[in-house]
Scaffold this active site. Structure first.
Site, PDB file in Angstrom:
ATOM      1  N   ASP A 108     -89.915 -81.131 -25.779  1.00 61.56           N
ATOM      2  CA  ASP A 108     -88.653 -81.284 -25.039  1.00 61.56           C
ATOM      3  C   ASP A 108     -87.467 -81.503 -25.971  1.00 61.56           C
ATOM      4  OD1 ASP A 108     -90.096 -81.184 -22.564  1.00 61.56           O
ATOM      5  OD2 ASP A 108     -90.676 -83.261 -22.934  1.00 61.56           O
ATOM      6  N   LYS A 111     -83.569 -73.375 -25.166  1.00 65.43           N
ATOM      7  CA  LYS A 111     -82.203 -72.865 -25.260  1.00 65.43           C
ATOM      8  C   LYS A 111     -82.005 -72.063 -26.544  1.00 65.43           C
ATOM      9  CE  LYS A 111     -78.332 -75.269 -26.751  1.00 65.43           C
ATOM     10  NZ  LYS A 111     -77.469 -76.460 -26.758  1.00 65.43           N
ATOM     11  N   HIS A 155     -90.048 -74.940 -20.792  1.00 65.07           N
ATOM     12  CA  HIS A 155     -88.732 -74.790 -21.390  1.00 65.07           C
ATOM     13  C   HIS A 155     -87.720 -74.725 -20.264  1.00 65.07           C
ATOM     14  CE1 HIS A 155     -90.048 -74.111 -25.351  1.00 65.07           C
ATOM     15  NE2 HIS A 155     -90.590 -72.953 -25.130  1.00 65.07           N
ATOM     16  N   ARG A 215     -89.164 -89.162 -18.432  1.00 61.99           N
ATOM     17  CA  ARG A 215     -89.712 -89.212 -19.793  1.00 61.99           C
ATOM     18  C   ARG A 215     -89.507 -90.615 -20.389  1.00 61.99           C
ATOM     19  NH1 ARG A 215     -86.939 -83.424 -20.990  1.00 61.99           N
ATOM     20  NH2 ARG A 215     -88.581 -82.166 -20.062  1.00 61.99           N
TER      21      ARG A 215
HETATM   22  P1  GDP Z   1     -88.047 -77.581 -24.862  1.00 60.40           P
HETATM   23  O1  GDP Z   1     -89.364 -77.780 -24.217  1.00 60.40           O
HETATM   24  O2  GDP Z   1     -88.037 -77.987 -26.290  1.00 60.40           O
HETATM   25  O3  GDP Z   1     -87.472 -76.215 -24.634  1.00 60.40           O
HETATM   26  O4  GDP Z   1     -87.065 -78.602 -24.170  1.00 60.40           O
HETATM   27  P2  GDP Z   1     -86.482 -78.498 -22.706  1.00 60.40           P
HETATM   28  O5  GDP Z   1     -85.708 -77.264 -22.612  1.00 60.40           O
HETATM   29  O6  GDP Z   1     -87.481 -78.804 -21.676  1.00 60.40           O
HETATM   30  O7  GDP Z   1     -85.582 -79.784 -22.713  1.00 60.40           O
HETATM   31  C1  GDP Z   1     -84.405 -79.819 -23.244  1.00 60.40           C
HETATM   32  C2  GDP Z   1     -83.387 -80.123 -22.175  1.00 60.40           C
HETATM   33  O8  GDP Z   1     -82.194 -80.377 -22.822  1.00 60.40           O
HETATM   34  C3  GDP Z   1     -83.070 -78.968 -21.242  1.00 60.40           C
HETATM   35  O9  GDP Z   1     -82.670 -79.469 -19.995  1.00 60.40           O
HETATM   36  C4  GDP Z   1     -81.924 -78.233 -21.941  1.00 60.40           C
HETATM   37  O10 GDP Z   1     -81.078 -77.509 -21.063  1.00 60.40           O
HETATM   38  C5  GDP Z   1     -81.216 -79.386 -22.517  1.00 60.40           C
HETATM   39  N1  GDP Z   1     -80.533 -79.160 -23.785  1.00 60.40           N
HETATM   40  C6  GDP Z   1     -80.898 -78.385 -24.841  1.00 60.40           C
HETATM   41  N2  GDP Z   1     -80.017 -78.544 -25.845  1.00 60.40           N
HETATM   42  C7  GDP Z   1     -79.095 -79.437 -25.417  1.00 60.40           C
HETATM   43  C8  GDP Z   1     -77.934 -80.037 -25.994  1.00 60.40           C
HETATM   44  O11 GDP Z   1     -77.556 -79.791 -27.144  1.00 60.40           O
HETATM   45  N3  GDP Z   1     -77.259 -80.937 -25.220  1.00 60.40           N
HETATM   46  C9  GDP Z   1     -77.637 -81.257 -23.938  1.00 60.40           C
HETATM   47  N4  GDP Z   1     -76.921 -82.146 -23.255  1.00 60.40           N
HETATM   48  N5  GDP Z   1     -78.715 -80.720 -23.375  1.00 60.40           N
HETATM   49  C10 GDP Z   1     -79.424 -79.830 -24.099  1.00 60.40           C
END
Ligand code: GDP
Length: 426
Positions: free
Chosen positions: A13, A18, A41, A308
């Site tokens: 997470d 992104k 994701h 979490r």
């Molecule tokens: P992954 O499993 O590593 O892809 O993580 P996730 O995508 O489940 O969790 C990351 C969360 O943080 C998601 O809701 C993204 O949209 C969000 N996110 C990613 N990068 C950033 C950031 O730089 N700032 C903020 N506020 N949210 C982010």
């Protein structure tokens, strides 16, 4: 060198989705090489907001071939549901290739996952019950199904279903005291999967071998993070596969020497799901506040919706995670979530048996570790929308550069918001 890996340095997470979505735009092939539909994701783009559990993040780009590698375990039900969700949101039909050597997650794997959690009760692993551990267990016990077996004759499927059920039913009857499996029903399920998956199953090794020769741009998309790696993570509270970039060579059948760029994603604070050691964890209101501001709409599981666990940036764990990943660069994400804090603690060492260390230990010693915190200045203002690194407040740059010096690998990008464009390149 045409292969890039995006992998997590923490507990998962970290915001890999992104970044992968953004990099997929410049890739020809995106590969999921490990794990199954147990993590998600979250991707926000022009089509909407999506939780991808199993499909590679390249599915939003119609020029990308999305590959499920041989190292993954694959759930046909989740696959069908995710494809339907894309269709509903009017995303053009993605190009997909499922490795004929990937393992099937069967409905009984999900049942065994749930039964085992019940049996363990208070000592459970906090599994998402998506059948990942039982599917990998069957892979290594040689009682699993590779996708290519679905293409065999009905009689082959019936025979193998009967052999598998004989073993499973012994456990169901005597260990779990649950209803038995019907071999005919299992064989029927396999035939349904054949109809669903036949158009997508192929020899991904041959395809990728050729793609590398042609210099195609390939993206390896990691699931979860280094601290959940079955070898290098917080065993036994780990996932059932290797989450490290090196495993991309095995889990997709790629030449290891060609994985030239490894981006480890480190989040500016910590979060974790499930049980296990988490040295810089915080609790109560302090945790609630950070959870609420984290990610996009709070730190809640993309697959399960579970809140979490939260903590401060753990530089001991993150540096270890970056090293385990052999990262060539770090993407530092979700910095904006910390903007409300006047001062920000970070974990710079562990105290174990009265001694300080900056090395991340194996689990028995990790259980005894207490965080040594250093308090850094906050910036206390909104930083979303800033696109030039030098326009960030000085305290934000100092926070980033402190972490970068500690970890010892260049930070190539900073995430300051959930959207694709919320990335500062350095
Ligand atoms: P992954 O499993 O590593 O892809 O993580 P996730 O995508 O489940 O969790 C990351 C969360 O943080 C998601 O809701 C993204 O949209 C969000 N996110 C990613 N990068 C950033 C950031 O730089 N700032 C903020 N506020 N949210 C982010």
């Amino acid at each position: 060198m045409s292969i890039t890996a995006i992998v997590g340095a923490n507990w998962g997470d970290e915001g890999k989705g992104k970044l992968t979505d953004a990099l997929a735009a410049a890739a020809d092939i995106v590969i999921r090489f490990q794990g199954g539909a147990n993590a998600g994701h979250t991707i926000v783009n022009q089509y909407g907001k999506f939780a991808l559990h199993q499909l590679p993040s390249g599915v939003f780009h119609s020029h990308v071939v999305n590959v499920i590698g041989n190292g993954a375990v694959f759930s046909p039900e989740n696959f069908r549901d995710e494809l339907a969700a894309l269709e509903q949101a009017a995303v053009p039909r993605p190009r997909l290739l499922l490795s004929e050597r990937a393992q099937l997650v069967m409905p009984y794997h999900k049942l065994f996952d749930a039964y085992e959690e019940q049996r363990l009760a208070g000592r459970s692993f906090g599994s998402t019950r998506s059948g990942i551990a039982p599917a990998y267990a069957d892979k290594f016990a040689k009682t699993g199904f590779q996708l290519c077996e679905l293409l065999e004759a009905d009689s082959y499927l019936a025979d193998k279903a009967a052999a598998v059920c004989a073993v499973k039913n012994t456990l169901l009857e005597h260990l779990y005291h649950q209803p038995l499996l019907d071999p005919a029903a299992v064989a029927a399920t396999l035939r349904e999967y054949r109809e669903l998956l036949k158009p997508y199953i192929g020899d991904s090794f041959a395809y990728l071998h050729q793609a590398v020769r042609e210099g195609k741009r390939i993206l390896l998309e990691g699931q979860l993070g280094a601290l959940k790696d079955v070898d290098f993570g917080i065993y036994p509270m780990v996932t059932s596969s290797n989450t490290i970039a090196a495993y991309g060579a095995v889990g997709a059948g790629l030449p290891p020497g060609h994985i030239g760029r490894i981006i480890a994603v480190v989040k500016a604070y910590s979060s974790a799901v499930g049980g296990g050691e988490f040295v810089s964890e915080i609790f109560g209101e302090q945790a609630d506040e950070l959870r609420k501001r984290g990610g996009d709409g709070g730190e809640y599981g993309a697959t399960t919706g579970r809140p979490r666990r939260m903590g401060w940036l753990d530089l001991v764990a993150s540096r270890y995670g970056v090293r385990v990943q052999s990262a060539t660069e770090v993407a530092f994400t979700v910095l904006d979530a910390l903007s409300y804090l006047p001062q920000i603690p970070v974990c710079v060492a562990y105290e174990i048996d009265g001694e300080q260390t900056t090395d991340f230990p194996a689990t028995p010693r990790l259980k005894k570790a207490r965080p040594v915190l250093k308090v850094l200045e906050g910036w206390n203002c909104d930083i979303r929308g800033v696109s030039d690194y030098h326009k960030l407040p000085q305290a934000a740059r100092e926070y980033i550069e402190f972490a970068e010096r500690f970890i010892g690998v260049p930070f190539s990008s900073i995430g300051n918001g959930p959207r694709r464009e919320h990335v500062i390149r350095r």
